[in-house]
Design a protein around this motif. Structure first.
Motif, mmCIF file in Angstrom:
data_model
loop_
_atom_site.group_PDB
_atom_site.id
_atom_site.type_symbol
_atom_site.label_atom_id
_atom_site.label_comp_id
_atom_site.label_asym_id
_atom_site.label_seq_id
_atom_site.Cartn_x
_atom_site.Cartn_y
_atom_site.Cartn_z
ATOM 1 N N ASP A 1 48.573 135.767 -25.448
ATOM 2 C CA ASP A 1 49.212 136.990 -25.846
ATOM 3 C C ASP A 1 49.487 136.764 -26.849
ATOM 4 O O ASP A 1 50.057 138.225 -27.887
ATOM 5 C CB ASP A 1 50.606 137.008 -24.618
ATOM 6 C CG ASP A 1 49.838 137.444 -23.201
ATOM 7 O OD1 ASP A 1 48.585 138.428 -23.104
ATOM 8 O OD2 ASP A 1 50.389 137.318 -22.153
ATOM 9 N N ASP B 1 51.291 130.958 -23.121
ATOM 10 C CA ASP B 1 51.465 132.571 -23.875
ATOM 11 C C ASP B 1 50.132 132.606 -24.811
ATOM 12 O O ASP B 1 50.097 133.881 -25.784
ATOM 13 C CB ASP B 1 52.890 132.072 -24.178
ATOM 14 C CG ASP B 1 53.908 132.339 -22.942
ATOM 15 O OD1 ASP B 1 53.233 133.158 -22.557
ATOM 16 O OD2 ASP B 1 54.776 130.992 -23.025
ATOM 17 N N PRO C 1 53.689 129.905 -29.908
ATOM 18 C CA PRO C 1 53.223 130.186 -28.515
ATOM 19 C C PRO C 1 54.379 129.560 -28.352
ATOM 20 O O PRO C 1 54.746 128.202 -28.309
ATOM 21 C CB PRO C 1 52.184 130.611 -28.362
ATOM 22 C CG PRO C 1 51.275 130.817 -29.299
ATOM 23 C CD PRO C 1 52.383 130.244 -30.434
ATOM 24 N N PHE D 1 57.919 135.364 -25.304
ATOM 25 C CA PHE D 1 56.042 134.431 -25.695
ATOM 26 C C PHE D 1 56.260 133.169 -26.419
ATOM 27 O O PHE D 1 55.093 132.595 -27.182
ATOM 28 C CB PHE D 1 54.428 134.594 -24.767
ATOM 29 C CG PHE D 1 54.713 135.791 -25.696
ATOM 30 C CD1 PHE D 1 54.554 137.428 -24.831
ATOM 31 C CD2 PHE D 1 53.514 136.223 -26.519
ATOM 32 C CE1 PHE D 1 54.622 138.473 -25.586
ATOM 33 C CE2 PHE D 1 53.540 137.597 -27.080
ATOM 34 C CZ PHE D 1 53.826 138.388 -26.431
ATOM 35 N N SER E 1 50.688 142.750 -21.790
ATOM 36 C CA SER E 1 51.448 141.468 -21.258
ATOM 37 C C SER E 1 52.136 141.664 -20.174
ATOM 38 O O SER E 1 52.492 140.991 -19.004
ATOM 39 C CB SER E 1 52.140 140.488 -22.255
ATOM 40 O OG SER E 1 53.704 141.351 -22.383
#
Length: 905
Positions: A70, A67, A62, A52, A186
């Protein structure tokens, strides 16, 4: 080593210049770098999770807004791990010097360790000596004790993460706490798990069961490999060991049974204890394991110790600087302007090789009518000298000096009670080793030990005598009770040996407490026991985690359908032995776990699919059957979600056992498929999923069917005594098929690949099949690599239509390959042995590339009339660079003139 997203060589990162890549993975990149100010090499780990995040210019960012959460969460975990590791200063744990944020991400600066990995060492020397193994375990258990005391575990101990320095000491690299946390959150970062070294608890989604015993298992398997000489490919993974044991099969042989007589019994016993599959049967703390191995107390590596000798395992002594008072035999000297560096270790007695590195300190400012001078001085000296003296008689210039020396130093032996006490000689932090040589005299020391009052006193080191220190107990044990609801919940204290009982006596300290009860969510956590502050133990109230289902009426429910209807997301239904009949729909994230012998916990249907699953449910330790006569009803019908099916006995007396469609993404592991007249697994639509370590036995129809655009991962499964195709792929099927074992196949093709399928088969192990092995037809384009096809009595590969498979680096023994129609395969770098007819038979208008293959004893019969490669009249392949060895006609025969044949010999 290249990486598309790596910083280029020469890039200036803070104070560091990037020199190259040391390694990379799904979590980030590790660089070799030079501190431009210190001119010192470091290893720098960069946070760059490729699932990601991506590098845009110099910045890591990201991939999308989705994303971003995360990525930021993972970045925080990376920095937290770096902060904890930076507190460690242990010679056998790779030290984090600093960490910083830059270019949108974070970096961890670690020691650059010279040496080679234990993995490379074991490749060259599969079995280590007793001394090498004891040194390895002494070093790494010493480091792990400090790691575990800080509440961390390593999670990925394996030979590749252990460096053996040039001096023989070992250092542990590459902690994985942050990576595992990110992967669990994730679901996209590759899980930290190395088969063969990872214990059973690491295969679970939850990290609640991980602890010191997790690292002990992994290090135990490292030691097991070192005493048995087994390679990684021969180590049974923990899941296979558990599954084999549950079926009464032969398990992995113990270290004692394989290496008895070659190594000390206590070493082998300690290794076998560490690698118990059940984590409750392993040592729960490193200290317990060290004692079993014979590493009493706190074993320390000789790395960084005086004389290059290991410390006394019974006591670690840290020495400090002496008083500034002058000694009788030496005039007072002014202190240097800056603190003197720490001294090098003293030489061991009798070491005339000159291993002592004398520190020359320039003393300035002494001018009483004379010039300055240099004095060779040891930083470690007594407060008051004693014992012998040194007398020097110097003759006139040009003549030799005569020096008479009497003993002024000797070995220091300290008797400690308790033997585990640590002794600090106020100041420098030098380490003591038993018997090290020191000048006679008096030394001021501070002595301390867990559970005892510290004491500062003066030790008198004389030529004859052994100073002793006895500490007074300061900490007694106190009653400890875990107050819990419900009151009958089971309690374990995971980091000590004794079993828990209410009111047990414990010393103050940190204890990892587990409280569990069927039908409730397990509590696991650390408790700091401080009885002097009125603490008598923690209070734990368990949350309901589901229900007990018991057909006899002794649980929360006797009816499974009612329990499923009442369960909430996250609940567990513990199912007691009995038979549960109905058609069950699972659309919630709940877990159905058999509580007892799997064969006695039977869930069955006689009408519709036994289980229809559309969510993330888990089925564990159950016998699941469809016993009706209605067509197209499955034991498991998976229409969506990411369910888990594990450790189940699965059968269907009328139709398919497991069918998956749509976008379902199941995880199917460690199950037994049998007892069906139809398919064991039928996947179609756009399904994915993982199918690992399952056993498929005695089936009549194609066993594992992949259709449409399905793309499963099928790994390390065993197929035994099946009569039709073990794998049947058609349409646009894809997927990865790796490490599967086929035994006792029927007389048709063992593996059939058709349509426009593009699967990858790697390391397939086929032995003595009843018929042909691979059929590749129509427009299929599979890749078949590194497989072993032995004991063949029919074709190992049959290609027809316009198919174009890639057949590479395979072993074929007993029968060859035949190519038909207008197919165009790539057949390269294979080894063919002991084949009576043609090794490769290229017929009709077939084309393709046949290069770099080796033929041993191929093409033989009574008169050696079969060529190893036969090219028929209309075929037009390219055949080059092949080699022919003993036996057979050893040639390429061209019936026509269309082939391109050259450089074969």
């Amino acid at each position: 080593m290249d990486h598309i997203h790596a910083l280029p060589n020469g890039f200036q990162l803070d104070n560091y210049r990037i020199e190259g890549i040391l390694g990379h993975g799904g979590f980030g990149i590790t660089y070799k770098a030079v501190d431009v100010y210190l001119n010192k090499i470091f290893a720098i780990k960069e946070f760059l999770p490729n699932e990601f995040a991506v590098r845009a210019g110099d910045t890591v960012a990201p991939k999308s807004q989705q994303d971003a959460d995360d990525f930021q969460w993972g970045l925080d975990r990376f920095l937290q791990e770096a902060q904890v590791l930076a507190r460690f200063t242990h010679p056998n744990v790779n030290h984090v010097h600093r960490f910083f944020q830059a270019h949108g991400t974070a970096y961890m600066v670690l020691n650059y360790e010279e040496g080679d990995t234990l993995s490379h060492k074991l490749q060259a020397t599969p079995k280590l000596s007793t001394a090498e193994i004891q040194r390895l375990l002494s070093d790494l258990t010493s480091g792990l004790r400090q790691v575990h005391q800080a509440g961390m575990i390593h999670r990925d101990i394996k030979p590749g993460n252990i460096i053996i320095r040039p001096d023989g000491s070992a250092v542990l690299l590459d902690f994985g706490a942050a990576r595992q946390a990110i992967g669990n959150r994730s679901g996209r970062v590759t899980q930290i798990l190395t088969p063969g070294y990872a214990p059973i608890e690491q295969y679970a989604e939850s990290m609640d069961q991980l602890g010191p015993w997790t690292d002990i298992y992994a290090l135990g398997m490292v030691a097991y490999r070192a005493v048995t000489g087994f390679g990684d490919d021969k180590l049974m993974d923990a899941v296979s060991r558990s599954l084999t044991a549950s079926r009464g099969g032969p398990g992995m042989p113990s270290a004692t049974s394989l290496s008895q007589g070659e190594y000390p019994a206590e070493l082998l016993d300690g290794i076998d204890w560490a690698i118990e599959v059940n984590e409750n049967q392993r040592p729960q703390a490193v200290e317990l394991w060290q004692h079993k191995l014979g590493l009493v107390g706190e074993p320390a590596s000789s790395y960084g110790q005086p004389n290059g000798q290991p410390s006394d395992p019974a006591a670690t002594v840290v020495m400090g600087s002496p008083s500034a008072s002058p000694t009788p035999s030496q005039p007072a000297q002014p202190s240097p302007a800056k603190p003197a560096p720490s001294p090098a270790p003293e030489p061991a007695p009798g070491n005339s090789g000159g291993t002592m590195k004398t520190l020359l300190i320039l003393l300035v400012g002494i001018s009483v009518g004379v010039g300055g001078y240099f004095i060779a001085q040891s930083q470690l000296k007594p407060i008051v000298n004693g014992g012998g003296s040194q007398i020097v008689d110097t003759k006139t210039a040009g003549k030799e000096s005569k020096t008479k020396v009497t003993a002024d130093k000797g070995p220091l032996q300290i008797t400690l009670n308790p033997s585990s006490a640590k002794v600090v000689f106020t100041g420098t932090g030098r380490l003591y080793s038993k018997g090290m040589t020191l000048p006679y005299g008096k030394y001021e020391v501070k002595v301390s030990a867990d559970g005892y009052e510290s004491s500062t006193r003066t030790l008198d080191h004389q030529e004859h005598g052994s100073p002793s220190v006895n500490l007074s107990a300061a900490i007694s044990e106190f009653a400890f009770t875990v107050k819990r609801q419900p009151a009958d919940a089971r309690v374990r204290i995971l980091n000590i040996g004794p079993a828990y009982s209410d009111g047990m006596l414990l010393a103050p300290g940190k204890y990892r407490v587990e409280v569990k009860k069927a039908g409730y969510r397990t509590h696991t956590g650390w408790h700091e026991f401080t009885p002097k502050a009125g603490d008598t133990g923690p209070t734990v109230t368990l949350k309901r985690g589901g229900f007990i289902v018991d057909a006899s009426g002794k649980g929360d429910y006797s009816n499974l359908a009612s329990a499923i209807a009442a369960a909430k997301s996250g609940d567990t239904l513990l199912i007691r032995p009995g038979t549960y009949t109905g058609a069950f729909n699972l659309s919630k994230k709940i877990k159905l776990k058999g509580d007892g012998n799997r064969s006695q916990i039977v869930v069955t249907s006689t009408t519709d699919n036994t289980f229809t699953i559309s969510g993330d449910a888990t089925l564990d330790n159950l016998t699941i059957r469809y016993t009706g006569k209605v067509d197209n009803q499955n034991a498991l019908w998976i229409t969506g979600g990411s369910p888990t099916i594990t450790n189940c006995d699965l059968s269907n007396g009328h139709s398919t056992i497991l069918a998956a469609k749509g976008t379902a993404n199941p995880t199917v592991t460690d199950n037994y498929f049998h007892g069906t007249p139809w398919n064991a697994v039928n996947t179609y639509g756009d399904t994915r999923g993982l199918y690992r370590n399952n056993h498929f036995k005695g089936l009549e129809q194609p066993v594992f069917v992949v259709k449409d655009r399905a793309s499963p991962k099928v790994q390390n499964n065993r197929f035994t005594d099946n009569k039709s195709n073990n794998f049947l792929l058609r349409d646009a099927a894809k997927g990865s098929f790796e490490g599967n074992v086929l035994r006792g196949t029927g007389e048709s093709f063992a593996i059939s690949i058709a349509g426009t399928s593009t699967p990858t088969f790697i390391s397939t192990d086929v032995k003595s099949p009843g018929g042909r092995v691979f059929l590749v037809k129509e427009q299929a384009q599979p890749t078949i690599r590194k497989s072993s096809l032995t004991g063949l009595s029919d074709w190992g590969l049959w290609v027809e239509g316009t198919a174009s498979p890639r057949f590479e680096e395979n072993e074929v023994d007993g029968f060859g390959l035949t190519i038909y129609d207008t197919s165009s395969p790539v057949i390269v770098n294979n080894t063919l042995r002991n084949i009576g007819g043609n090794g490769i038979n290229i017929r009709e208008e077939a084309q393709g590339i046949y290069r770099g293959n080796k033929f041993y004893n191929v093409g033989y019969d009574d008169d050696n009339s079969y060529p190893s490669v036969y090219v028929h009249e209309e075929a037009s392949p390219t055949v080059n660079g092949n080699r022919f060895f003993k036996g057979g006609s050893q040639e390429v025969y061209e019936a026509g003139k269309k082939a391109n044949v050259y450089d074969n010999y």
